[in-house]
Design a protein around this motif. Structure first.
Motif, short mmCIF file in Angstrom:
data_model
loop_
_atom_site.label_atom_id
_atom_site.label_comp_id
_atom_site.label_asym_id
_atom_site.label_seq_id
_atom_site.Cartn_x
_atom_site.Cartn_y
_atom_site.Cartn_z
N ASP A 215 9.75 -5.31 7.66
CA ASP A 215 8.38 -4.56 7.32
C ASP A 215 8.50 -3.42 6.31
N LEU A 216 7.95 -3.49 5.43
CA LEU A 216 8.04 -2.43 4.35
C LEU A 216 7.80 -1.07 4.47
N GLN A 217 7.16 -0.85 5.71
CA GLN A 217 6.76 0.52 6.15
C GLN A 217 7.99 1.52 6.30
N HIS A 218 9.13 0.60 6.67
CA HIS A 218 10.37 1.23 6.69
C HIS A 218 10.81 2.03 5.38
N SER B 139 20.99 -6.48 -12.61
CA SER B 139 22.43 -5.99 -12.30
C SER B 139 22.28 -4.77 -11.63
N THR B 140 21.33 -3.77 -11.97
CA THR B 140 21.58 -2.59 -11.32
C THR B 140 20.61 -2.61 -9.98
N VAL B 141 20.11 -3.37 -9.42
CA VAL B 141 19.47 -3.37 -8.23
C VAL B 141 20.52 -2.90 -7.06
N LEU B 142 21.69 -3.87 -7.13
CA LEU B 142 22.49 -3.67 -6.00
C LEU B 142 23.42 -2.54 -6.18
N TRP B 157 14.62 -1.37 -3.65
CA TRP B 157 13.44 -2.29 -3.45
C TRP B 157 12.33 -1.92 -4.61
N LYS B 158 11.86 -0.64 -4.32
CA LYS B 158 10.88 -0.13 -5.25
C LYS B 158 11.13 -0.31 -6.87
N ASP B 235 13.38 7.71 -7.96
CA ASP B 235 14.20 7.42 -6.78
C ASP B 235 15.28 6.71 -6.92
N ALA B 236 15.39 5.73 -8.02
CA ALA B 236 16.55 5.06 -8.35
C ALA B 236 17.55 6.06 -8.86
#
Lengths: 225, 484
Positions: A215-218, B139-142, B157-158, B235-236
């Motif tokens: 769940d993306l709420q986390h 390549s930068t996500v991980l 994720w964002k 964030d990133a």
């Protein structure tokens, strides 16, 4: 790109039919509550895309588009939905989608988006010949609908399905409106999609490890002071 | 030939680092490949100096005055990041107890990122440019989630979703560009080559190009960190290792802006200079102001400087929007000075965060007392990023303000307001971090990771005092190219 007169009489209406199917499938995805069905719908979208690409290949006689159609079929209609399906089972995600908005409201917003997409594409459509008329609008509508789906869903997997649906809409724009992008570009885009998918898979397991949930709420912990 | 050599030097590193990229060997290999790449880039620069812009391999690759400047900066920042990464990561590996596999992943993904950056700058194909930008994101996500903390996963994720959707928009823009190009250049692989498009840019259909440009601006703008699409950026930058933050700010944002500039040249031909220029000025100014005011309420030192990157990219975007050759020159100078300075800031911040074990600005105290070298590095880098002379950013900001006064005088107060607020957001914090007395029991940092900071800062001073003539020549030509 030349299309024979014979092709024009049956090929173009068929292409339009496929475009309509694509839009319909995107709407169905928007209305869908169950994750499993969502993935099936994504697979159908892949099928429609592959059929569309094959049709354009047949009409225009570009042999490289056959290759592209085969790639679409294996990647978008078979491989990715299968993997998503297995991922769903491996990670034991609960079966239904939690939407932020309720479904009828989302559908209404979807209709508004389609009108907006056609409005936006109108100047482009006016300039093109009869062959690809309306295709840009439909593709843009599919992209925006998938976008809406991403915004209104909470689960990571349904966001990914939305993401892949955006990709499908773009791909349709590339094949039907422009009758195929240059081969290098298409290969590059396909490669990116595949790598992106692999990375997502890795990412899901990391998420599962850390949060014990999909769940993306986390994922709403970072706050700015 | 040389273009391919540059790309090959960078690309060969990927599989080798994936196999042997751990331990001391990994860090040494990483530095080695980036040294080789920089040497190849220097050779390429010499050739460009001698022959001017050229394309190779049937027009698929291209280097001109605009791209060679950015390629050079790319090579320098990549090498110093590899250098910094050796001592920085040695500590992070112990701190987070990273497995050998994950260190290999780090090096291989990092090298992939650097390769995609070079590919984006050296390709002549607008489609491949998109592919390279997407590759850079993937390549930068991980790398952002390297430490597998909850915060890192959220940031990654964002980053993935926002930039993925953004780039999808840019792809739609590229498809529309091809759609417009087909009418003029015909169907086929050549119709997306920038040099060919540039030759016929006046014949491209304006209506299609307008929509194509908007999509590309929104798409690549997400990666530049233009407001309101900048959510992923702080964030990133905050969650990833500092070496990653340094290249995100120093390279990725620049290359994304480069992509927009290439599109701008084309759309200017079809629609005249005002359309794209106004959009760039609007988005740039908005980002500058939003980022400046956001800086005031940051507590996390890496987030603070991430917002500063948005501010500076906003300023550069604004400069390119003005459209006068002087402003474009200043924009380019701003891009390269920012990328050298901001990566230095992140290097020194990275070491400081390691010493104090916290990213909170409140808890970083007395850096000069703890380690004079690191304290000076941070202080100089931050003063330079604030646009203090003799930094190159002083010169570029001065030129940008001067040409705004000339072209759009009524925007100058807003511009100065943004710069002033940004100053107020950073300067008081800097004092707290470097002066005063350090808390007890804080570990000192090895010196080797600090050397590249001073090398880069020296380059920034050179950019602010006497820019080498070939750089001036390239930037002048590029400014004229952007002017149309």
């Amino acid at each position: 790109m030349t299309i024979t007169a014979q092709g024009l009489t049956w090929g173009i209406p068929l292409l339009r039919l496929l475009a309509a199917l694509l839009l319909l499938l995107t709407f169905a995805m928007l209305a869908q509550r169950r994750l499993l069905t969502l993935i099936h719908l994504l697979a159908w979208q892949g099928m429609v895309l592959a059929a569309g690409t094959a049709l354009v290949a047949l009409l225009t006689g570009q042999s490289e588009l056959w290759f592209s159609a085969a790639l679409t079929l294996t990647l978008k209609a078979i491989l990715i939905p299968t993997v998503l399906h297995r991922l769903l089972r491996r990670l034991q995600v609960r079966g239904d989608v939690e939407a932020v908005l309720n479904i009828p409201l989302t559908l209404l917003a979807g209709i508004a988006l389609v009108i907006f997409a056609f409005f936006l594409a109108a100047p482009i459509t006016a300039l093109t010949g009869t062959v690809t008329r309306g295709m840009v609008g439909i593709a843009l509508a599919a992209v925006l609908l998938a976008f809406l789906m991403m915004i209104t869903r909470r689960k990571a997997i349904s966001q990914v399905v939305g993401f892949l649906a955006i990709d499908n809409g773009l791909f349709f724009a590339a094949t039907s409106a422009t009758l195929g992008m240059p081969m290098v570009v298409e290969l590059g885009v396909a490669l990116d999609a595949l790598i992106g998918f692999v990375i997502l898979g890795i990412f899901f397991f990391q998420m599962r490890e850390t949060f014990d949930s999909m769940d993306l709420q986390h994922l709403e912990q970072i706050r700015e002071e | 030939m040389l273009i391919l050599l540059v790309l090959a030097c960078a690309a060969i590193g990927i599989p080798l680092l994936a196999l042997w990229g751990d331990g001391r060997r990994g860090a040494a290999l990483f530095i080695g490949f980036n040294t080789l790449t920089l040497l190849a880039i220097l050779a390429l620069a010499v050739q460009v100096l001698r022959d001017g812009a050229f394309t190779t391999d049937g027009g698929q690759f291209m280097v001109d005055d605009l791209s060679i400047v950015l390629v050079l900066v790319d090579g320098v920042v990549a090498l110093s990041t590899a250098w910094f990464s050796r001592s920085y990561m040695a500590q992070e590996i112990v701190h987070w107890s990273l497995s050998r596999r994950r260190v290999r992943l780090y090096h291989a993904m990092f090298q992939t990122f650097l390769t995609t950056m070079l590919l984006a700058l050296l390709t002549n194909n607008m489609g491949i440019l998109w592919v390279a930008m997407e590759g850079a994101t993937l390549s930068t996500v991980l790398l952002v989630s390297l430490f597998r903390t909850a915060e890192g996963l959220e940031a990654a994720w964002k980053y993935f979703i926002l930039c993925g959707v953004g780039l999808a928009m840019a792809l739609f823009g590229t498809i529309l560009l091809y759609f417009a190009a087909q009418k003029v250049l015909g169907h086929g692989a050549d119709a997306l080559l920038w040099t060919r498009l540039e030759a016929v840019r006046r014949q491209l259909q304006p209506q299609v190009m307008a929509i194509a440009f908007i999509f590309m601006l929104v798409g690549y703008g997400t990666k530049i960190g233009l407001s309101p699409l900048n959510n992923w950026l702080p964030d990133a930058h905050a969650s990833g290792p500092s070496s990653v933050s340094a290249v995100l700010s120093g390279l990725l944002l620049n290359v994304a802006l480069y992509a927009v500039l290439r599109a701008k040249v084309l759309v200017d031909g079809a629609l005249g200079p005002n359309f794209a220029g106004r959009l760039l000025m609007g988005f740039g100014l908005l980002s500058l102001l939003v980022a400046a005011f956001s800086m005031l309420r940051q507590r996390d030192v890496k987030r603070l400087f991430a917002y500063s990157s948005i501010e500076h990219m906003g300023l550069a975007t604004f400069a390119f929007g003005i459209g006068a050759p002087l402003a474009s020159f200043a924009g380019l100078l701003h891009m390269i000075s920012h990328s050298l300075t901001k990566s230095s800031v992140f290097f020194s911040v990275g070491h400081a965060v390691q010493s104090f074990g916290s990213r909170e600005i409140q808890r970083i105290r007395g850096l000069l007392e703890l380690s004079p070298l690191l304290g000076w590095a941070l202080m100089l880098a931050v003063l330079f990023i604030l646009g203090m002379p003799p930094s190159g950013l002083f010169l570029s900001e001065f030129l940008i303000v001067a040409s705004t006064l000339q072209v759009q005088p009524w925007l100058t107060p807003l511009l100065l307001l943004g710069l002033g607020v940004a100053f107020a957001g950073i300067f008081p914090r800097l004092q707290g971090m470097v002066f005063g007395s350090a808390p007890e029991g804080i570990a000192r940092q090895p010196v080797s990771g600090i050397i590249p900071i001073f090398i880069q800062l020296a380059l920034v001073i050179v950019l602010g005092t006497f820019i080498p003539w070939m750089l001036v020549q390239w930037m002048q030509h590029a400014a004229l190219l952007l002017h149309g």
